[in-house]
Design a protein around this motif. Structure first.
Motif: not given
Length: 427
Positions: A392-393, A417-420, A374-375
């Protein structure tokens, strides 16, 4: 028959397992008959040196051995193939068996063996001994020997091809290739949003004449008819959806065109027992997702295959960056003539990642890779609406991964990874 119908018919014909072998068998029979008629023609010395020079008994033995060997090898080889595909389908899903049957290499291999068998039989029946003299089709026997040697090479190649084709990595790559081809076929140069179309007050309903999955809709022909009739067609079904008999599938305005529109719609809709990738983007996506979901099942527990699926889905999204999907609205001479539901970017991303996120919630490695994909996709895609879908995902993936993860190192990797993803979306 419209252009969409013709394309679907031709695609189904090429995907059938019998077409190429049948064509090769007929060609081999014609070749045998032609060589028998050419018997006795003067040949150059260097060619005559390689031509069979035996008698009738030898010709019968040679052609008989070729015929029995090729048909025996064909039966044995494809029995093994069916067993291998049965095992593969239990891991990757029975819907992917269509990819094996439509594989041109498999069809040509079967065609080579069966064509050589038919060729040998036709040549064999021409060998005879009569009171006025014997007849040995030396050219036909020589070519039959060449075809037999060629079949040895085909057999070796085919065994390698089957072993490679049931590899999960190759299957995932082939399905992603189908998805990319489908996206390339329908993608536009620039993204474009569909405007909402209200239902006219004088619209008359249109009903389905049959039942089944909508494989192809010849919307261009419908739009042309609507322009000629000064009408507007609003449809409620999309390619890949199941159509129920007698159900309302749309409407036409003005209502006076209802009967004619009903007939045109019946001609334009191609229904079938299974979905097709021709116009159904989500079907190609779901084939990949099915492989990933089976890999994540407790009975298989193969997160590496699921990661490979996530990578291929991300590659398809990156290839779509900067390009738009069909809006489902067709205009003629500046006026809207047909509007139908179409797969948009939001629906495509939902089809890709919802089930994989739900199935991989207990696999931190899969969730981490999903966030990484996603990133990367967010760095390639610059459309703010699409980036919002990716964000959103990412939020949903992070929440699902943290909910079931107890390992602190994995939790920290998920948060990183979410922060990326958030950083890529905001850039």
């Amino acid at each position: 028959m419209g252009a969409a119908r013709l394309r679907q018919f031709w695609a189904d014909l090429l995907a059938s397992f019998w077409l190429r072998p049948a064509a090769m068998t007929v060609s081999s029979i014609l070749l045998a008959l032609g060589l028998i008629r050419l018997e006795g023609v003067a040949l150059p010395d260097w060619v005559g040196y390689w031509v069979y020079a035996g008698g009738t008994a030898g010709a019968r033995d040679v052609l008989g051995v070729i015929a029995s060997a090729t048909i025996g090898v064909a039966g044995t080889t494809f029995s093994i193939t069916v067993a291998a595909l049965t095992l593969a389908s239990s891991q990757m899903g029975p819907r992917l068996l269509r990819n094996f049957t439509r594989d041109a290499g498999n069809q040509y291999a079967l065609g080579a063996l069966v064509a050589t068998f038919a060729y040998a039989l036709v040549a064999l029946r021409s060998v005879h001994e009569a009171e006025e003299g014997e007849f040995v089709p030396q050219l036909a026997v020589s070519v039959g020997l060449l075809m037999a040697f060629a079949c040895i090479g085909v057999l070796i190649w085919f065994l390698h091809h089957v072993a490679a084709s049931i590899s999960v990595d190759r299957v995932v790559a082939l399905v992603q290739k189908d998805l990319t081809a489908a996206l390339d076929q329908v993608a536009r140069d620039e993204p474009r949003q569909a405007d909402p179309v209200p239902r006219p007050q004088d619209a008359a309903p249109l009903h389905a004449a049959g039942s089944g999955y909508l494989r192809v809709l010849d919307d261009a022909a419908l739009a042309d008819w609507a322009a000629e009739s000064d009408a507007l067609l609003l449809l409620e079904v999309r390619a890949g959806g199941f159509v129920f008999p007698g159900s309302e599938v749309g409407c036409v305005s003005p209502a006076a065109r209802q009967e004619e529109a009903q007939a045109k719609l019946a001609e334009a809709m191609v229904l079938g027992d299974a979905r097709s990738v021709e116009q159904d983007l989500e079907f190609a996506v779901r084939q990949l997702v099915e492989v990933g979901m089976r890999a994540l099942s407790p009975g298989i527990n193969d997160p590496f295959t699921a990661i490979a699926v996530v990578d291929r889905l991300g590659a398809a999204l990156c290839g779509l960056a900067g390009r738009g999907l069909p809006t489902g609205q067709l205009h003629r001479e500046g006026r809207l003539r047909l509007a139908r539901p179409a797969t948009d970017y939001t629906g495509l991303v939902d089809a890709m990642f919802h089930m994989l996120r739900q199935g991989g919630a207990g696999q931190p490695a899969v969730m981490i890779r999903l966030l990484e994909v996603l990133a990367v996709t967010a760095t390639v895609e610059h459309d703010p609406h699409r980036r919002a879908d990716l964000r959103r995902h990412a939020e949903l993936t992070c929440d699902a991964a943290l909910r079931d993860c107890t390992d602190e190192a994995a939790r920290q990797a998920i948060l990183n990874r979410h922060a990326s993803v958030l950083e890529a979306v905001a850039s």
